[in-house]
Design an enzyme around this catalytic site. Structure first.
Site, PDB file in Angstrom:
ATOM      1  N   ASP A  12       0.837  -1.197   0.000  1.00 37.81           N
ATOM      2  CA  ASP A  12       0.000   0.000   0.000  1.00 37.81           C
ATOM      3  C   ASP A  12       0.879   1.257   0.000  1.00 37.81           C
ATOM      4  O   ASP A  12       1.970   1.261   0.572  1.00 37.81           O
ATOM      5  CB  ASP A  12      -0.893  -0.019   1.251  1.00 37.81           C
ATOM      6  CG  ASP A  12      -2.115   0.876   1.091  1.00 37.81           C
ATOM      7  OD1 ASP A  12      -2.338   1.393  -0.021  1.00 37.81           O
ATOM      8  OD2 ASP A  12      -2.840   1.058   2.084  1.00 37.81           O
ATOM      9  N   HIS A  29       2.737   3.420  -9.005  1.00 38.25           N
ATOM     10  CA  HIS A  29       2.588   1.998  -9.338  1.00 38.25           C
ATOM     11  C   HIS A  29       3.817   1.516 -10.126  1.00 38.25           C
ATOM     12  O   HIS A  29       4.285   0.392  -9.938  1.00 38.25           O
ATOM     13  CB  HIS A  29       1.318   1.760 -10.157  1.00 38.25           C
ATOM     14  CG  HIS A  29       0.056   2.103  -9.414  1.00 38.25           C
ATOM     15  ND1 HIS A  29      -0.165   1.723  -8.111  1.00 38.25           N
ATOM     16  CD2 HIS A  29      -1.051   2.806  -9.785  1.00 38.25           C
ATOM     17  CE1 HIS A  29      -1.352   2.166  -7.713  1.00 38.25           C
ATOM     18  NE2 HIS A  29      -1.906   2.839  -8.708  1.00 38.25           N
ATOM     19  N   LEU A 124      11.821 -20.257  -5.296  1.00 37.62           N
ATOM     20  CA  LEU A 124      10.800 -19.447  -4.610  1.00 37.62           C
ATOM     21  C   LEU A 124       9.528 -19.487  -5.449  1.00 37.62           C
ATOM     22  O   LEU A 124       9.601 -19.557  -6.678  1.00 37.62           O
ATOM     23  CB  LEU A 124      11.282 -17.991  -4.512  1.00 37.62           C
ATOM     24  CG  LEU A 124      10.299 -16.972  -3.923  1.00 37.62           C
ATOM     25  CD1 LEU A 124      10.318 -17.047  -2.388  1.00 37.62           C
ATOM     26  CD2 LEU A 124      10.656 -15.529  -4.334  1.00 37.62           C
ATOM     27  N   ARG A 173       1.961  -5.176   6.043  1.00 44.89           N
ATOM     28  CA  ARG A 173       1.251  -4.142   5.298  1.00 44.89           C
ATOM     29  C   ARG A 173       2.072  -2.866   5.347  1.00 44.89           C
ATOM     30  O   ARG A 173       2.424  -2.382   6.425  1.00 44.89           O
ATOM     31  CB  ARG A 173      -0.138  -3.878   5.885  1.00 44.89           C
ATOM     32  CG  ARG A 173      -0.886  -2.833   5.066  1.00 44.89           C
ATOM     33  CD  ARG A 173      -2.287  -2.574   5.575  1.00 44.89           C
ATOM     34  NE  ARG A 173      -2.988  -1.726   4.615  1.00 44.89           N
ATOM     35  CZ  ARG A 173      -4.205  -1.941   4.154  1.00 44.89           C
ATOM     36  NH1 ARG A 173      -4.906  -2.944   4.581  1.00 44.89           N
ATOM     37  NH2 ARG A 173      -4.744  -1.100   3.268  1.00 44.89           N
ATOM     38  N   ARG A 179      -4.808  -2.941   8.877  1.00 44.92           N
ATOM     39  CA  ARG A 179      -5.911  -3.875   8.631  1.00 44.92           C
ATOM     40  C   ARG A 179      -5.509  -4.889   7.567  1.00 44.92           C
ATOM     41  O   ARG A 179      -4.524  -4.695   6.848  1.00 44.92           O
ATOM     42  CB  ARG A 179      -7.196  -3.132   8.246  1.00 44.92           C
ATOM     43  CG  ARG A 179      -7.023  -2.142   7.130  1.00 44.92           C
ATOM     44  CD  ARG A 179      -8.355  -1.471   6.745  1.00 44.92           C
ATOM     45  NE  ARG A 179      -8.089  -0.399   5.787  1.00 44.92           N
ATOM     46  CZ  ARG A 179      -7.995   0.884   6.091  1.00 44.92           C
ATOM     47  NH1 ARG A 179      -8.166   1.301   7.337  1.00 44.92           N
ATOM     48  NH2 ARG A 179      -7.725   1.776   5.158  1.00 44.92           N
ATOM     49  N   GLU A 192       1.744 -13.885  11.820  1.00 45.86           N
ATOM     50  CA  GLU A 192       2.237 -12.772  12.625  1.00 45.86           C
ATOM     51  C   GLU A 192       2.095 -11.520  11.764  1.00 45.86           C
ATOM     52  O   GLU A 192       2.470 -11.515  10.581  1.00 45.86           O
ATOM     53  CB  GLU A 192       3.715 -12.988  12.984  1.00 45.86           C
ATOM     54  CG  GLU A 192       3.949 -14.141  13.929  1.00 45.86           C
ATOM     55  CD  GLU A 192       3.401 -13.867  15.336  1.00 45.86           C
ATOM     56  OE1 GLU A 192       3.483 -12.718  15.802  1.00 45.86           O
ATOM     57  OE2 GLU A 192       2.893 -14.824  15.951  1.00 45.86           O
TER      58      GLU A 192
HETATM   59  C1  FPP Z   1      -1.766   0.244  -3.396  1.00 46.94           C
HETATM   60  O1  FPP Z   1      -1.338   1.564  -3.468  1.00 46.94           O
HETATM   61  C2  FPP Z   1      -1.314  -0.529  -4.502  1.00 46.94           C
HETATM   62  C3  FPP Z   1      -2.121  -1.125  -5.435  1.00 46.94           C
HETATM   63  C4  FPP Z   1      -3.578  -1.017  -5.463  1.00 46.94           C
HETATM   64  C5  FPP Z   1      -1.588  -1.914  -6.507  1.00 46.94           C
HETATM   65  C6  FPP Z   1      -0.290  -2.608  -6.239  1.00 46.94           C
HETATM   66  C7  FPP Z   1       0.482  -2.526  -7.476  1.00 46.94           C
HETATM   67  C8  FPP Z   1       1.816  -2.461  -7.559  1.00 46.94           C
HETATM   68  C9  FPP Z   1       2.726  -2.590  -6.411  1.00 46.94           C
HETATM   69  C10 FPP Z   1       2.459  -2.224  -8.856  1.00 46.94           C
HETATM   70  C11 FPP Z   1       2.140  -3.207  -9.876  1.00 46.94           C
HETATM   71  C12 FPP Z   1       2.526  -4.556  -9.495  1.00 46.94           C
HETATM   72  C13 FPP Z   1       3.032  -5.435 -10.342  1.00 46.94           C
HETATM   73  C14 FPP Z   1       3.318  -6.803  -9.853  1.00 46.94           C
HETATM   74  C15 FPP Z   1       3.343  -5.113 -11.733  1.00 46.94           C
HETATM   75  P1  FPP Z   1      -2.443   2.711  -3.496  1.00 46.94           P
HETATM   76  O2  FPP Z   1      -2.613   3.107  -4.913  1.00 46.94           O
HETATM   77  O3  FPP Z   1      -3.662   2.238  -2.800  1.00 46.94           O
HETATM   78  O4  FPP Z   1      -1.722   3.818  -2.700  1.00 46.94           O
HETATM   79  P2  FPP Z   1      -2.403   4.920  -1.774  1.00 46.94           P
HETATM   80  O5  FPP Z   1      -2.976   4.193  -0.579  1.00 46.94           O
HETATM   81  O6  FPP Z   1      -1.269   5.797  -1.409  1.00 46.94           O
HETATM   82  O7  FPP Z   1      -3.446   5.610  -2.592  1.00 46.94           O
END
Ligand code: FPP
Length: 225
Positions: A12, A29, A124, A173, A179, A192
């Site tokens: 996140d 992202h 892995l 997280r 959460r 954990e």
């Molecule tokens: C949460 O950050 C992240 C996501 C919803 C997507 C996770 C995606 C990636 C880590 C990149 C793509 C992954 C791959 C494997 C190519 P958020 O956008 O909710 O951030 P915020 O809480 O700051 O708004």
């Protein structure tokens, strides 16, 4: 001592990371995808980690602006195409959990091919949770068991989940919230939990290493005394 066999991460904070820098959320992202590689490489070289499960797209993420969803889909497709070489070099098996039938045929095809081409890798297992929700996975598993006429119990249930990954040992997280957000509900029963304010694009292997050190010191009783 506790063994971090299965690590699961809720990644996140990508959007906030980008916004703080005056950039569009999608740049977060992009940087987040690079961090996925760095953390996977760390886990592939760790003697005790066998499974790394990453929450990449939840069943709720469709509610984001269309432009962001489209970007995430394209990023995933491009990323998997590029990542294949890394998986093979690092002996990493690629696995997916979640209902990918909602993705474009092209992306579904890419996912299936990547799984097939890496299926014999043993160092892995990297699992991406895609269009994933823990409740959704459990409901689909129950339906599969019913359709097969199998009476489920705690022992045989995992066989009906999307993939056989075993229990989660550490659930992490990033991004400051505390959460679980519908992630791996069945497998995280005795996980954990680790929460950090670090935003995912800033999450470094050194922080993961400190968490593993702490995990090893924690007392896990699994309900016993
Ligand atoms: C949460 O950050 C992240 C996501 C919803 C997507 C996770 C995606 C990636 C880590 C990149 C793509 C992954 C791959 C494997 C190519 P958020 O956008 O909710 O951030 P915020 O809480 O700051 O708004």
């Amino acid at each position: 001592m506790n063994r971090p066999r299965h690590i699961a991460i809720i990644m996140d904070g990508n959007g906030r990371w980008a916004t703080k820098r005056g950039m569009q959320r999608i740049r977060g992202h992009e940087r987040g995808a690079e961090v996925v590689r760095e953390i996977t490489t760390y886990c592939a070289n760790h003697p005790e980690v066998e499974v790394l499960t990453l929450y990449a797209f939840s069943t709720e993420n469709w509610k984001r602006p269309k432009m962001e969803v489209d970007f995430l889909m394209k990023l995933l497709d491009r990323w998997l195409a590029k990542e294949l070489e890394t998986y093979q070099k690092q002996n990493v098996r690629f696995e997916v959990i979640g209902d990918i039938s909602k993705f474009s045929p092209k992306l579904q095809d890419r996912i299936k091919k990547t799984k097939e081409l890496t299926k014999d890798n043993t160092r892995l297992t990297q699992v991406l949770a895609l269009n994933y929700g823990g409740r959704d996975e459990i409901v689909r598993a129950c339906k599969k068991a019913c359709a097969a006429g199998v009476e489920i119990d705690e022992e045989n249930f995992e066989a009906f989940l999307d993939a056989n990954l075993g229990d989660v040992d550490m659930m992490i997280r990033t991004g400051g919230d505390q959460r679980i957000s519908n992630f791996l509900l069945w497998r995280a029963a005795y996980a954990e939990l680790f929460f950090t304010k670090t935003l995912w694009p800033d999450f470094m292997p050194t922080e993961l290493e400190s968490m593993i050190e702490e995990f090893k010191k924690r007392e896990r009783r699994f309900g016993a005394v």
